[in-house]
Design a protein around this motif. Structure first.
Motif, PDB file in Angstrom:
ATOM      1  N   ARG A 157       3.555   6.050  -6.257  1.00  0.00           N
ATOM      2  CA  ARG A 157       2.783   4.969  -6.836  1.00  0.00           C
ATOM      3  C   ARG A 157       2.234   4.045  -5.773  1.00  0.00           C
ATOM      4  NH1 ARG A 157       3.891   1.615 -11.481  1.00  0.00           N
ATOM      5  NH2 ARG A 157       5.886   2.656 -11.747  1.00  0.00           N
ATOM      6  N   LYS A 158       1.261   3.098  -5.968  1.00  0.00           N
ATOM      7  CA  LYS A 158       0.995   2.349  -4.883  1.00  0.00           C
ATOM      8  C   LYS A 158       1.959   0.985  -4.956  1.00  0.00           C
ATOM      9  CE  LYS A 158      -3.482   1.258  -3.484  1.00  0.00           C
ATOM     10  NZ  LYS A 158      -4.847   0.618  -3.645  1.00  0.00           N
ATOM     11  N   ARG A 199       8.222  -0.279   2.487  1.00  0.00           N
ATOM     12  CA  ARG A 199       8.019   0.545   1.434  1.00  0.00           C
ATOM     13  C   ARG A 199       8.941   1.825   1.319  1.00  0.00           C
ATOM     14  NH1 ARG A 199       2.521   3.398   1.294  1.00  0.00           N
ATOM     15  NH2 ARG A 199       3.968   4.931   2.107  1.00  0.00           N
ATOM     16  N   GLN A 224      -2.504   9.131   3.265  1.00  0.00           N
ATOM     17  CA  GLN A 224      -3.231   7.791   3.093  1.00  0.00           C
ATOM     18  C   GLN A 224      -2.551   6.620   3.970  1.00  0.00           C
ATOM     19  OE1 GLN A 224      -2.105   6.591  -0.865  1.00  0.00           O
ATOM     20  NE2 GLN A 224      -4.029   7.631  -1.855  1.00  0.00           N
ATOM     21  N   GLN A 231       0.331  10.764  -0.117  1.00  0.00           N
ATOM     22  CA  GLN A 231       0.792   9.488   0.338  1.00  0.00           C
ATOM     23  C   GLN A 231       0.993   9.433   1.843  1.00  0.00           C
ATOM     24  OE1 GLN A 231       1.583   6.419  -0.613  1.00  0.00           O
ATOM     25  NE2 GLN A 231       3.653   6.547  -1.327  1.00  0.00           N
TER      26      GLN A 231
END
Lengths: 313, 275
Positions: free
Chosen positions: A191-192, A178, A11, A8
């Motif tokens: 999770r996205k 987020r 990314q 994560q």
């Protein structure tokens, strides 16, 4: 290039690189030196994104620690940050202030807009210096995105990042939102997030107009007016009267959307003011753009627009 | 200067005479003390609608002592907060009514500056300065400002730690303008050894014995009184060995009572019905 699955964090850092979050300014404040990796040949400082990510986590933890999210104020005077700030507030439950910060909002108890927040989040300590000054008087901790040349006075948590580019600001607020939601448990980790980063990016009024053009085929009904100075059908005047009444606008979206994208000189403040009004409604992307468009279009009558819109802040 | 004198010679003369008259009024004002407002206006005082978070907490009774406010350095914006917490123990005294003038085309514009000291004689003092067109308004405003500026005063011992603290904990000095006031701990029974002006302030603070020394133009009462006030402020700013232990942090009242504060007040409901 890593061919394995990225974590994560990795990314996120890839996304930040794409948004140019790592590109600082040509000057470097001495307190920001610890976050700078290197200075490029052309003078631009490169920010260490690993540290940015860590500071984002720290800021998210502080935000989550505030029991009542309404006590958090997110602010941006600059247009590039206004949409991001409004979306951030929408998803985390904070209170957004986009546009001019009326001096005295945190100190003058006689003002109608007086509020005593528990936390303040800003996009730029230099342009948002007034809220910083006032929060210092009112015991309000401050979090801010700081560029390499940003003054750090009275900023309690500075997140090193590029706060000049629109993609950068949008990306950062998206990441912060987020992280906050993940820490609260609203979103599962790993999770996205189904909300797109693009939602937090600033849109030029012309961009917003084009968006609405693609989406609203209702144009022909009103005999679309291509000129600013052209004769105005009565419907447009009524929408102008409806402007001060935020509640009416979402209801008036379908008929208005067609007409109003003609005059495209919306101050972005107005556009985002409508976004704020739409916030209580669940926000699937098309209606959001539809709401943004009428505000964008109808401000061909700029005097009328600029008068009501600041009062929304 | 010459032109101005020529332009309103009449005003100048008038002002001069008025100045003398005002000074007389000023002297009388000093002796007046709490005079000026009699009874009445009870309704306004009772119906206090707090505007600040701190005000709401105090009205609800969640905050019971000023010390909680001092601990978290919370700015006090409503004087009713102090009223509720210190209530009847607070006494006030008008130190001076000073007429100040501004020159205008049509003569002088006189306003009155009131210096008010407020205090319970047990560790809390406040100083308020207000300028207004009428004496009574100035006094009233100054009392409110004095209440907002209430400060804790640290008292200590001169020698043996028997009984209650009676003097200043250490030698401290405060400065305002050219006036410096130095306070030195004194043994019990010494009393307040000071000029008339700082003596009043120290009495309100609850200091029983102290030696003072002042320097500068103490004639300027404004600076003199502000210097002693600053001096008293510093009593809690001085790090002595009893403060060497690490602080255990408490939750700020805004965090503790966040649920209570998040409830909308009646004022907000009224706004909603109006709009």
């Amino acid at each position: 290039m890593a061919t394995r699955v990225l974590s994560q964090k990795e990314q996120d850092i890839q996304m930040m690189l794409a948004a140019a979050v790592h590109l600082g300014a040509r000057n470097c404040d001495f307190q920001m030196e610890r976050y700078v990796y290197k200075r490029r040949n052309d003078g631009v400082h490169i920010i260490n994104l690993g540290k940015t990510w860590e500071k984002l986590q720290l800021a998210a933890r502080v935000i989550v620690a505030i029991e009542n999210p309404q006590d958090i104020i997110v602010q941006s005077a600059r247009p590039y940050g206004q949409r991001a700030v409004l979306k951030f507030a929408q998803y985390t439950g904070a209170h957004p202030i986009a546009g001019r910060h009326t001096p005295g909002t945190f100190t003058n108890q006689l003002q109608t807009s007086f509020s005593e927040p528990r936390l303040l989040i800003l996009t730029d300590p230099r342009t948002d210096h007034q809220p910083i000054k006032e929060s210092a008087l009112g015991n309000i901790p401050t979090i801010s995105f700081c560029d390499t040349d940003s003054p750090m006075r009275y900023v309690d948590i500075g997140i090193p990042a590029n706060n000049k580019g629109k993609h950068s600001i949008g990306c950062l607020f998206w990441l912060l939102a987020r992280m906050v939601l993940q820490m609260r448990g609203t979103i599962p980790l790993g999770r996205k997030w189904e909300v797109m980063v693009d939602l937090f990016f600033y849109r030029d009024p012309e961009e917003a107009k084009e968006q609405a053009e693609e989406e609203a085929p209702v144009a022909p009904d009103f005999g679309a007016v291509p000129d600013y100075g052209a004769m105005v059908p009565t419907d447009q005047w009524t929408t102008e009267q409806w402007m001060p009444d935020a509640a009416a606008v979402p209801a008036a979206v379908p008929p208005v959307a067609g007409v109003e994208w003609t005059a495209g000189q919306a101050p972005v403040v107005a556009a985002d003011g409508w976004d704020a009004a739409a916030a209580p409604l669940p926000p699937p992307p098309p209606p959001v753009d539809g709401v943004a468009a009428p505000a964008g279009g109808s401000s061909g009558w700029e005097a009328a627009t600029s008068a009501p819109s600041p009062s929304w802040e | 200067m010459a032109e101005r004198g020529g332009g309103d010679r009449g005003g100048f003369g008038r002002g001069f005479g008025r100045g003398r008259g005002d000074r007389g009024r000023g002297d009388r004002g000093r002796g007046r003390g709490r005079g000026g407002r009699r009874g009445g206006r009870r309704d306004e005082e009772e119906k206090w609608v707090p505007v600040t978070k701190l005000g709401r907490l105090v009205k609800e009774g969640k905050i019971t002592s000023l010390e909680q406010i001092y601990l978290h350095s919370l700015p006090v914006k409503e004087h009713q907060i102090i009223d509720t917490l210190l209530g009847g123990r607070l006494k006030d005294e008008v130190m001076k009514i000073m007429p100040v003038q501004k020159q205008t085309r049509a003569g002088q514009r006189t306003r009155f500056k009131a210096f008010v000291v407020v205090g319970d004689t047990d560790g809390h003092v406040g100083l308020g300065v207000k300028c207004a067109k009428e004496v009574a308004t100035a006094i009233r405003g100054a009392i409110i400002l004095a209440k907002l500026s209430v400060i804790p005063v640290r008292r200590g011992y001169w020698g043996n730690k028997i009984g209650k603290p009676h003097t200043v904990p250490c030698k401290i000095t405060g400065k305002c303008g050219s006036v410096t006031v130095r306070m030195v701990p004194a043994p019990r029974g010494a009393g307040i050894v000071a000029a008339r002006v700082p003596k009043k302030v120290l009495q309100f603070a609850g200091i029983e014995d102290v030696f003072t020394s002042s320097r500068g133009s103490t004639k300027t009462l404004g600076n003199f009184v502000k210097a002693t006030f600053e001096c008293l402020m510093k009593t809690y700013g001085f790090l002595t060995p009893d403060f060497w232990t690490e602080t255990r942090f408490n939750k700020s009242p805004f965090q503790e009572y966040t649920d209570l504060l998040s409830k909308p007040t009646k004022a907000i409901l009224i706004e909603n019905t109006e709009s």
